[in-house]
Design a protein around this motif. Structure first.
Motif, PDB file in Angstrom:
ATOM      1  N   GLU A 197       0.869  -1.037  -0.148  1.00 12.39           N
ATOM      2  CA  GLU A 197       0.105   0.148   0.173  1.00 12.39           C
ATOM      3  C   GLU A 197       0.811   1.215   0.065  1.00 12.39           C
ATOM      4  O   GLU A 197       0.525   2.332  -0.631  1.00 12.39           O
ATOM      5  N   ARG A 198       2.117   0.991   0.626  1.00 13.57           N
ATOM      6  CA  ARG A 198       2.803   2.322   0.793  1.00 13.57           C
ATOM      7  C   ARG A 198       3.213   2.613  -0.687  1.00 13.57           C
ATOM      8  O   ARG A 198       3.540   3.861  -1.142  1.00 13.57           O
ATOM      9  N   LEU A 199       3.822   1.558  -1.375  1.00 10.88           N
ATOM     10  CA  LEU A 199       4.206   1.701  -2.649  1.00 10.88           C
ATOM     11  C   LEU A 199       2.989   2.372  -3.737  1.00 10.88           C
ATOM     12  O   LEU A 199       3.428   3.246  -4.607  1.00 10.88           O
ATOM     13  N   ALA A 200       1.957   1.685  -3.504  1.00  9.80           N
ATOM     14  CA  ALA A 200       0.721   2.187  -4.235  1.00  9.80           C
ATOM     15  C   ALA A 200       0.608   3.752  -3.957  1.00  9.80           C
ATOM     16  O   ALA A 200       0.471   4.631  -5.085  1.00  9.80           O
ATOM     17  N   LEU A 201       0.730   4.046  -2.772  1.00 12.71           N
ATOM     18  CA  LEU A 201       0.403   5.669  -2.452  1.00 12.71           C
ATOM     19  C   LEU A 201       1.447   6.397  -3.106  1.00 12.71           C
ATOM     20  O   LEU A 201       1.285   7.724  -3.586  1.00 12.71           O
ATOM     21  N   LEU A 202       2.840   6.116  -3.069  1.00  8.32           N
ATOM     22  CA  LEU A 202       3.633   6.903  -3.786  1.00  8.32           C
ATOM     23  C   LEU A 202       3.753   6.692  -5.219  1.00  8.32           C
ATOM     24  O   LEU A 202       3.895   7.934  -6.057  1.00  8.32           O
ATOM     25  N   ARG A 203       3.284   5.699  -5.856  1.00 15.85           N
ATOM     26  CA  ARG A 203       3.292   5.523  -7.293  1.00 15.85           C
ATOM     27  C   ARG A 203       2.266   6.524  -7.777  1.00 15.85           C
ATOM     28  O   ARG A 203       2.030   7.083  -8.993  1.00 15.85           O
ATOM     29  N   ALA A 204       1.074   6.794  -7.166  1.00 15.23           N
ATOM     30  CA  ALA A 204       0.154   7.478  -7.349  1.00 15.23           C
ATOM     31  C   ALA A 204       0.356   9.131  -7.277  1.00 15.23           C
ATOM     32  O   ALA A 204      -0.190   9.832  -7.983  1.00 15.23           O
ATOM     33  N   ARG A 205       1.430   9.475  -6.697  1.00 14.90           N
ATOM     34  CA  ARG A 205       1.937  10.818  -6.479  1.00 14.90           C
ATOM     35  C   ARG A 205       3.703  10.650  -6.845  1.00 14.90           C
ATOM     36  O   ARG A 205       4.120  10.996  -6.055  1.00 14.90           O
ATOM     37  N   LYS A 206       3.979  10.140  -7.648  1.00 12.34           N
ATOM     38  CA  LYS A 206       5.352  10.169  -8.151  1.00 12.34           C
ATOM     39  C   LYS A 206       6.217  11.499  -7.928  1.00 12.34           C
ATOM     40  O   LYS A 206       7.387  11.670  -7.710  1.00 12.34           O
ATOM     41  N   THR A 207       5.737  12.430  -8.608  1.00  6.99           N
ATOM     42  CA  THR A 207       6.051  13.719  -8.445  1.00  6.99           C
ATOM     43  C   THR A 207       6.425  14.240  -7.087  1.00  6.99           C
ATOM     44  O   THR A 207       7.456  14.879  -6.648  1.00  6.99           O
ATOM     45  N   LEU A 208       5.437  14.123  -6.219  1.00  9.09           N
ATOM     46  CA  LEU A 208       5.689  14.362  -4.865  1.00  9.09           C
ATOM     47  C   LEU A 208       7.033  13.791  -4.218  1.00  9.09           C
ATOM     48  O   LEU A 208       7.818  14.267  -3.561  1.00  9.09           O
ATOM     49  N   ALA A 209       6.923  12.255  -4.421  1.00 10.38           N
ATOM     50  CA  ALA A 209       8.178  11.703  -4.128  1.00 10.38           C
ATOM     51  C   ALA A 209       9.404  11.785  -4.613  1.00 10.38           C
ATOM     52  O   ALA A 209      10.451  12.141  -3.988  1.00 10.38           O
ATOM     53  N   TRP A 210       9.514  12.336  -6.013  1.00 12.31           N
ATOM     54  CA  TRP A 210      10.698  12.615  -6.471  1.00 12.31           C
ATOM     55  C   TRP A 210      11.068  14.083  -5.981  1.00 12.31           C
ATOM     56  O   TRP A 210      12.413  14.205  -5.853  1.00 12.31           O
ATOM     57  N   GLY A 211      10.057  14.819  -5.895  1.00 15.03           N
ATOM     58  CA  GLY A 211      10.360  16.358  -5.280  1.00 15.03           C
ATOM     59  C   GLY A 211      10.903  16.117  -3.760  1.00 15.03           C
ATOM     60  O   GLY A 211      11.851  16.755  -3.499  1.00 15.03           O
ATOM     61  N   PHE A 212      10.717  15.140  -3.181  1.00 11.62           N
ATOM     62  CA  PHE A 212      11.220  14.843  -1.683  1.00 11.62           C
ATOM     63  C   PHE A 212      12.486  14.223  -1.827  1.00 11.62           C
ATOM     64  O   PHE A 212      13.588  14.487  -1.229  1.00 11.62           O
ATOM     65  N   GLY A 213      12.634  13.063  -2.462  1.00 12.40           N
ATOM     66  CA  GLY A 213      13.623  11.967  -2.532  1.00 12.40           C
ATOM     67  C   GLY A 213      14.666  12.355  -3.251  1.00 12.40           C
ATOM     68  O   GLY A 213      15.963  12.182  -3.097  1.00 12.40           O
ATOM     69  N   THR A 214      14.624  12.772  -4.768  1.00 15.56           N
ATOM     70  CA  THR A 214      15.720  13.384  -5.498  1.00 15.56           C
ATOM     71  C   THR A 214      16.716  14.246  -5.072  1.00 15.56           C
ATOM     72  O   THR A 214      17.812  13.898  -5.266  1.00 15.56           O
ATOM     73  N   PRO A 215      16.410  15.131  -4.268  1.00 13.60           N
ATOM     74  CA  PRO A 215      17.385  16.037  -3.806  1.00 13.60           C
ATOM     75  C   PRO A 215      18.104  15.498  -2.791  1.00 13.60           C
ATOM     76  O   PRO A 215      19.300  15.537  -2.551  1.00 13.60           O
ATOM     77  N   LEU A 216      17.305  14.512  -1.879  1.00 15.38           N
ATOM     78  CA  LEU A 216      18.212  13.722  -0.927  1.00 15.38           C
ATOM     79  C   LEU A 216      19.215  12.947  -1.479  1.00 15.38           C
ATOM     80  O   LEU A 216      20.263  12.596  -1.034  1.00 15.38           O
ATOM     81  N   ALA A 217      18.895  12.165  -2.700  1.00 16.96           N
ATOM     82  CA  ALA A 217      19.650  11.486  -3.412  1.00 16.96           C
ATOM     83  C   ALA A 217      20.954  11.998  -3.922  1.00 16.96           C
ATOM     84  O   ALA A 217      22.083  11.333  -3.876  1.00 16.96           O
ATOM     85  N   VAL A 218      20.836  13.169  -4.446  1.00 19.70           N
ATOM     86  CA  VAL A 218      21.987  14.063  -4.696  1.00 19.70           C
ATOM     87  C   VAL A 218      22.706  14.191  -3.589  1.00 19.70           C
ATOM     88  O   VAL A 218      24.229  14.250  -3.477  1.00 19.70           O
ATOM     89  N   ALA A 219      22.091  14.704  -2.500  1.00 19.93           N
ATOM     90  CA  ALA A 219      22.807  15.088  -1.206  1.00 19.93           C
ATOM     91  C   ALA A 219      23.497  13.720  -0.554  1.00 19.93           C
ATOM     92  O   ALA A 219      24.681  14.206   0.007  1.00 19.93           O
ATOM     93  N   PHE A 220      23.059  12.829  -0.722  1.00 15.28           N
ATOM     94  CA  PHE A 220      23.541  11.695   0.102  1.00 15.28           C
ATOM     95  C   PHE A 220      24.730  11.031  -0.626  1.00 15.28           C
ATOM     96  O   PHE A 220      25.320  10.239   0.079  1.00 15.28           O
TER      97      PHE A 220
END
Length: 275
Positions: A197-220
């Motif tokens: 269900e968590r994956l389904a929630l995030l897949r439904a709002r991929k851009t929200l997940a990308w906006g949060f996680g992608t800058p972290l991926a670069v910083a990490f």
């Protein structure tokens, strides 16, 4: 595009929250530091003994004429280290969350209480050992998914032009999605939301997940930065989890209101003693 900006906004709000709550920030650093030491030791060992490993794994190259045997083994050692570094970036968050689950659960609950209109926070009804088992199991599943993506992208990296331009960008977005899943899991698991269900929630709002996680991926990519951003990332992911579940969020924090009442009480008591 609005969700992309909202995801970044949650990341910024989370960092601001932990800076305003210094004790939570300090406790949240320990798991990241422990994981960083473990990963650094493993990568240093690989760098030191990678050549020995490739020599052992490729006995057929012993009889190759110079310099081809050395070049082949050096290339394999470099590929092995690069793959290990990629997997370290992909798995750092999952391992840190597993090591520091009690720390991050407590931090996430504090964030929930601070923004909940009634000052409450959802809590798991399961015993701690059960929560740890479920967290470890789900983290392993996510790491396997992320690793498969990592190996695929690593292989595509050898495609001329595409491998040097498109693939790195895709890699950051894929990593960002899985980072968002791992971090929101802290708050969503307390609410009884399963991995699927968590994956389904995030897949439904991929851009929200990308906006949060992608800058972290670069910083990490910078290990020490990852350690210092982890507490705020957990806080921001808790705020994002509330958005994913459409939970009401107060405009003023309950904890801050509580602090204000405590300060008013202390001032009143002080005035009474002075009188």
């Amino acid at each position: 595009m609005r969700d992309l900006g909202a995801g970044l906004g949650y990341l910024v709000r989370g960092q601001r929250w932990v800076l305003e709550h210094g004790r939570a920030f300090g406790f949240g650093l320990f798991p990241g530091l422990i994981t960083l030491v473990l990963y650094a030791a493993a990568l240093v060992a690989l760098a030191m003994y990678g050549d020995d490993f490739t020599t052992w794994a490729t006995p057929f190259a012993d009889h190759w004429s110079s310099p081809w045997g050395g070049l082949f083994r050096g290339f394999l050692a470099a590929v092995l280290f690069a793959l290990a570094l990629l997997l370290a970036v992909l798995t750092f968050t999952a391992v840190t969350l597993l090591v520091g689950q009690p720390f991050y659960d407590s931090l996430s609950e504090r964030v929930d209480r601070s923004v909940s209109p009634d000052g409450s926070a959802p809590q798991s009804s399961r015993p701690l050992w059960r929560d740890l088992w479920i967290s470890a199991r789900d983290s392993l599943r996510v790491v396997v998914r992320a690793a498969l993506w990592g190996v695929l992208l690593f292989a595509l990296g050898f495609v001329p032009f595409v491998g040097q331009t498109v693939v790195p960008v895709l890699g950051f977005f894929v990593t960002g999605f899985f980072l968002a899943e791992e971090l929101t899991a802290v708050a969503l698991e307390r609410r009884g939301v399963e991995l699927r269900e968590r994956l389904a929630l995030l897949r439904a709002r991929k851009t929200l997940a990308w906006g949060f996680g992608t800058p972290l991926a670069v910083a990490f990519l910078v290990p020490f930065v990852a350690v210092f951003l982890m507490p705020g990332a957990v806080a921001g992911a808790t705020l994002m989890a509330r958005d994913l579940l459409d939970e009401d969020t107060a405009t003023e924090t309950a904890e801050d209101d509580g602090d204000s009442h405590e300060n008013d009480h202390a001032q009143t008591a002080g005035s009474s003693r002075a009188g």
